[in-house]
Design an enzyme around this catalytic site. Sequence first.
Site, PDB file in Angstrom:
ATOM      1  N   CYS A   1      32.462   3.827  -2.776  1.00 28.02           N
ATOM      2  CA  CYS A   1      32.226   5.087  -3.479  1.00 28.02           C
ATOM      3  C   CYS A   1      31.181   4.858  -4.568  1.00 28.02           C
ATOM      4  CB  CYS A   1      33.542   5.570  -4.093  1.00 28.02           C
ATOM      5  SG  CYS A   1      33.429   7.159  -4.921  1.00 28.02           S
TER       6      CYS A   1
ATOM      7  N   HIS B   1      36.319  11.759   2.816  1.00 27.89           N
ATOM      8  CA  HIS B   1      36.187  11.105   1.510  1.00 27.89           C
ATOM      9  C   HIS B   1      35.653  12.109   0.485  1.00 27.89           C
ATOM     10  CE1 HIS B   1      35.111   7.534  -1.103  1.00 27.89           C
ATOM     11  NE2 HIS B   1      34.316   8.463  -1.606  1.00 27.89           N
ATOM     12  N   GLU B   2      34.608  12.838   0.863  1.00 25.87           N
ATOM     13  CA  GLU B   2      34.020  13.817  -0.062  1.00 25.87           C
ATOM     14  C   GLU B   2      34.974  14.992  -0.313  1.00 25.87           C
ATOM     15  OE1 GLU B   2      31.564  12.776  -1.756  1.00 25.87           O
ATOM     16  OE2 GLU B   2      31.162  11.108  -0.407  1.00 25.87           O
TER      17      GLU B   2
END
Length: 159
Positions: free
Chosen positions: A89, A131-132
Amino acid sequence: MILNLVSSTDPILTQPTQPFDFSSPSVDPVQLAKDLAETMIQHQGLGLAAPQVGLPYRVFALNGNPIHVCFNPKIVDTSSEEIYLEEGCLTFPGLIMKVKRPKHIKVRFTLPNGETTTEKYTGMTARCFQHEMDHLDGILFHTRATLYHREKALKKWRQ
């Protein structure tokens, strides 16, 4: 315009975001899409969510050909098959850990021009989208990892 990434301790990262209002936008969606995409590319990311640059909107950029900028995204279906893959990230440079996520997803989102689309993603695109999406819900990727994977990765990261 390249936007600044917030620090990993910024409270915006753990707060759910607000839907982007196309009927009365607080910022130009096309310019926001360009800024997120440029910032993601500048930092060599696979994705970048608005909260990572201090903006409370439900929007993120996904690297690819072409780059997708997704406003008010929703995951409408997921495969029952889940796989572990390593994730990183931009908010936590160098922190890599295994996270289990659905292998395939079906999603719906609005494009910067206000048009809504539905797509199916698999592989790395599906993983990055999820993830986003977590960023938009105030969830950090390391909280999705098992205790074992999280502790192992954090120990390595802190060395």
